[in-house]
Write an enzyme that holds these catalytic residues in place. Structure first.
Site, PDB file in Angstrom:
ATOM      1  N   PRO A   9      12.282  -9.348   2.265  1.00 55.06           N
ATOM      2  CA  PRO A   9      12.894  -8.106   1.784  1.00 55.06           C
ATOM      3  C   PRO A   9      12.357  -6.834   2.438  1.00 55.06           C
ATOM      4  O   PRO A   9      11.160  -6.715   2.696  1.00 55.06           O
ATOM      5  CB  PRO A   9      12.570  -8.109   0.284  1.00 55.06           C
ATOM      6  CG  PRO A   9      11.498  -9.118   0.099  1.00 55.06           C
ATOM      7  CD  PRO A   9      11.650 -10.115   1.201  1.00 55.06           C
ATOM      8  N   ASN A  10      13.282  -5.945   2.671  1.00 50.97           N
ATOM      9  CA  ASN A  10      13.024  -4.592   3.188  1.00 50.97           C
ATOM     10  C   ASN A  10      12.690  -4.532   4.680  1.00 50.97           C
ATOM     11  O   ASN A  10      12.613  -3.446   5.243  1.00 50.97           O
ATOM     12  CB  ASN A  10      11.923  -3.874   2.370  1.00 50.97           C
ATOM     13  CG  ASN A  10      12.276  -3.836   0.891  1.00 50.97           C
ATOM     14  OD1 ASN A  10      13.386  -3.438   0.545  1.00 50.97           O
ATOM     15  ND2 ASN A  10      11.384  -4.280   0.027  1.00 50.97           N
ATOM     16  N   ARG A  17      11.282   2.763   6.837  1.00 46.44           N
ATOM     17  CA  ARG A  17       9.968   2.471   6.223  1.00 46.44           C
ATOM     18  C   ARG A  17       8.881   3.276   6.948  1.00 46.44           C
ATOM     19  O   ARG A  17       9.127   3.871   8.000  1.00 46.44           O
ATOM     20  CB  ARG A  17       9.681   0.965   6.252  1.00 46.44           C
ATOM     21  CG  ARG A  17      10.612   0.207   5.304  1.00 46.44           C
ATOM     22  CD  ARG A  17      10.232  -1.228   5.129  1.00 46.44           C
ATOM     23  NE  ARG A  17       9.186  -1.411   4.128  1.00 46.44           N
ATOM     24  CZ  ARG A  17       8.699  -2.607   3.788  1.00 46.44           C
ATOM     25  NH1 ARG A  17       9.158  -3.706   4.369  1.00 46.44           N
ATOM     26  NH2 ARG A  17       7.757  -2.712   2.869  1.00 46.44           N
ATOM     27  N   TYR A  22       4.356   0.397   9.751  1.00 50.00           N
ATOM     28  CA  TYR A  22       5.193  -0.659  10.326  1.00 50.00           C
ATOM     29  C   TYR A  22       5.615  -0.415  11.777  1.00 50.00           C
ATOM     30  O   TYR A  22       6.244  -1.273  12.377  1.00 50.00           O
ATOM     31  CB  TYR A  22       6.432  -0.879   9.437  1.00 50.00           C
ATOM     32  CG  TYR A  22       6.040  -1.390   8.062  1.00 50.00           C
ATOM     33  CD1 TYR A  22       5.442  -2.638   7.918  1.00 50.00           C
ATOM     34  CD2 TYR A  22       6.223  -0.614   6.924  1.00 50.00           C
ATOM     35  CE1 TYR A  22       5.043  -3.108   6.674  1.00 50.00           C
ATOM     36  CE2 TYR A  22       5.841  -1.070   5.667  1.00 50.00           C
ATOM     37  CZ  TYR A  22       5.243  -2.328   5.558  1.00 50.00           C
ATOM     38  OH  TYR A  22       4.846  -2.785   4.323  1.00 50.00           O
ATOM     39  N   ASN A  73       7.889 -14.035   7.972  1.00 52.01           N
ATOM     40  CA  ASN A  73       7.288 -12.846   7.372  1.00 52.01           C
ATOM     41  C   ASN A  73       7.931 -12.721   5.991  1.00 52.01           C
ATOM     42  O   ASN A  73       9.035 -12.189   5.861  1.00 52.01           O
ATOM     43  CB  ASN A  73       7.563 -11.602   8.212  1.00 52.01           C
ATOM     44  CG  ASN A  73       6.865 -10.374   7.620  1.00 52.01           C
ATOM     45  OD1 ASN A  73       6.419 -10.399   6.464  1.00 52.01           O
ATOM     46  ND2 ASN A  73       6.778  -9.311   8.397  1.00 52.01           N
ATOM     47  N   ALA A  76       7.200  -8.691   0.835  1.00 49.32           N
ATOM     48  CA  ALA A  76       6.561  -8.600  -0.492  1.00 49.32           C
ATOM     49  C   ALA A  76       6.507  -9.951  -1.209  1.00 49.32           C
ATOM     50  O   ALA A  76       5.605 -10.179  -2.028  1.00 49.32           O
ATOM     51  CB  ALA A  76       7.285  -7.566  -1.344  1.00 49.32           C
ATOM     52  N   GLU A  97       2.787 -17.906   9.219  1.00 50.07           N
ATOM     53  CA  GLU A  97       3.042 -16.677   8.443  1.00 50.07           C
ATOM     54  C   GLU A  97       2.666 -15.477   9.309  1.00 50.07           C
ATOM     55  O   GLU A  97       1.597 -15.478   9.933  1.00 50.07           O
ATOM     56  CB  GLU A  97       2.164 -16.723   7.181  1.00 50.07           C
ATOM     57  CG  GLU A  97       2.226 -15.471   6.326  1.00 50.07           C
ATOM     58  CD  GLU A  97       1.187 -15.511   5.191  1.00 50.07           C
ATOM     59  OE1 GLU A  97       0.554 -16.567   4.958  1.00 50.07           O
ATOM     60  OE2 GLU A  97       1.008 -14.453   4.560  1.00 50.07           O
ATOM     61  N   HIS A  99       2.733 -10.975   9.659  1.00 47.72           N
ATOM     62  CA  HIS A  99       2.923  -9.645   9.069  1.00 47.72           C
ATOM     63  C   HIS A  99       2.803  -8.593  10.167  1.00 47.72           C
ATOM     64  O   HIS A  99       1.955  -8.729  11.059  1.00 47.72           O
ATOM     65  CB  HIS A  99       1.880  -9.362   7.986  1.00 47.72           C
ATOM     66  CG  HIS A  99       1.939 -10.352   6.878  1.00 47.72           C
ATOM     67  ND1 HIS A  99       2.905 -10.290   5.902  1.00 47.72           N
ATOM     68  CD2 HIS A  99       1.208 -11.461   6.621  1.00 47.72           C
ATOM     69  CE1 HIS A  99       2.748 -11.312   5.079  1.00 47.72           C
ATOM     70  NE2 HIS A  99       1.728 -12.050   5.499  1.00 47.72           N
ATOM     71  N   ARG A 106      -4.924  -3.163   3.277  1.00 46.95           N
ATOM     72  CA  ARG A 106      -4.054  -2.302   2.468  1.00 46.95           C
ATOM     73  C   ARG A 106      -4.360  -2.471   0.977  1.00 46.95           C
ATOM     74  O   ARG A 106      -5.462  -2.883   0.626  1.00 46.95           O
ATOM     75  CB  ARG A 106      -2.586  -2.611   2.818  1.00 46.95           C
ATOM     76  CG  ARG A 106      -2.284  -2.351   4.302  1.00 46.95           C
ATOM     77  CD  ARG A 106      -0.834  -2.636   4.641  1.00 46.95           C
ATOM     78  NE  ARG A 106       0.055  -1.777   3.887  1.00 46.95           N
ATOM     79  CZ  ARG A 106       1.379  -2.011   3.742  1.00 46.95           C
ATOM     80  NH1 ARG A 106       1.908  -3.078   4.318  1.00 46.95           N
ATOM     81  NH2 ARG A 106       2.127  -1.193   3.049  1.00 46.95           N
TER      82      ARG A 106
HETATM   83  C1  DQA Z   1       4.580  -7.061   5.354  1.00 43.97           C
HETATM   84  C2  DQA Z   1       3.408  -6.740   4.417  1.00 43.97           C
HETATM   85  C3  DQA Z   1       3.830  -6.873   2.965  1.00 43.97           C
HETATM   86  O1  DQA Z   1       2.737  -6.549   2.111  1.00 43.97           O
HETATM   87  C4  DQA Z   1       4.958  -5.913   2.656  1.00 43.97           C
HETATM   88  O2  DQA Z   1       5.414  -6.075   1.322  1.00 43.97           O
HETATM   89  C5  DQA Z   1       6.085  -5.988   3.624  1.00 43.97           C
HETATM   90  C6  DQA Z   1       5.802  -6.225   5.029  1.00 43.97           C
HETATM   91  C7  DQA Z   1       4.237  -6.800   6.837  1.00 43.97           C
HETATM   92  O3  DQA Z   1       4.961  -7.294   7.682  1.00 43.97           O
HETATM   93  O4  DQA Z   1       3.276  -6.088   7.120  1.00 43.97           O
HETATM   94  O5  DQA Z   1       7.231  -5.755   3.265  1.00 43.97           O
HETATM   95  O6  DQA Z   1       4.883  -8.440   5.220  1.00 43.97           O
END
Ligand code: DQA
Length: 143
Positions: A9-10, A17, A22, A73, A76, A97, A99, A106
């Site tokens: 998501p997002n 963002r 990011y 990825n 959240a 995994e 990120h 963080r």
């Molecule tokens: C994320 C890190 C997560 O904590 C966050 O909720 C994201 C992006 C990253 O790629 O840094 O949406 O996965």
């Protein structure tokens, strides 16, 4: 070889963002970056994004059934989705995994990943290159 690159998501809205966290790439640019790195390392990347937990779970079933490696990825969902964790566990090909940011640097709620325990490894903090490093790791795992 095909690799499924799943984004949670997002991540589809990287354009709005926080770029100090990011980076400057929008989602379309991130997809191109991943696709071209995949080609360089001998993979065909099928890059997908969803805000929907159920859809991500169905993509993990697809990878499990077809024995396709996964770079994910979970965004959240990383921090609380036991459902995605249980589906990820079904993938017997390598699953990495990733990120963009370094969640450990963080807020405290980001320090927990329920996915890491079923991943071959986790790469975070390198922006879009987290995905490139995951492709290199995947290549090594498969060779
Ligand atoms: C994320 C890190 C997560 O904590 C966050 O909720 C994201 C992006 C990253 O790629 O840094 O949406 O996965």
């Amino acid at each position: 070889m095909k690799v499924l690159v799943l984004n949670g998501p997002n991540l589809g809205r990287l354009d709005i963002r926080d770029s100090s966290i990011y980076g400057d790439m929008n989602y379309a640019e991130l997809v191109s970056h991943i696709e071209s790195a995949a080609k360089t390392h001998g993979f065909i990347a099928d890059v997908r994004q969803s805000n929907d937990e159920a859809e991500i779970i169905s993509w993990l079933y697809e990878a499990a059934d077809a024995k396709i490696p996964v770079i994910i990825n979970p965004a959240a969902f990383t921090h609380y989705s036991y459902a995605i964790r249980d589906a990820a566990e079904l993938v017997k090909a390598p699953l990495i995994e990733v990120h963009l940011s370094n969640p450990m640097a963080r807020e405290e709620f980001r320090h927990t990943s329920v996915i890491s325990g079923v991943a071959n490894g986790t790469i975070g903090g390198f922006g879009p290159n987290s995905y490139v490093l995951a492709l290199i790791a995947l290549k090594a795992l498969l060779s």
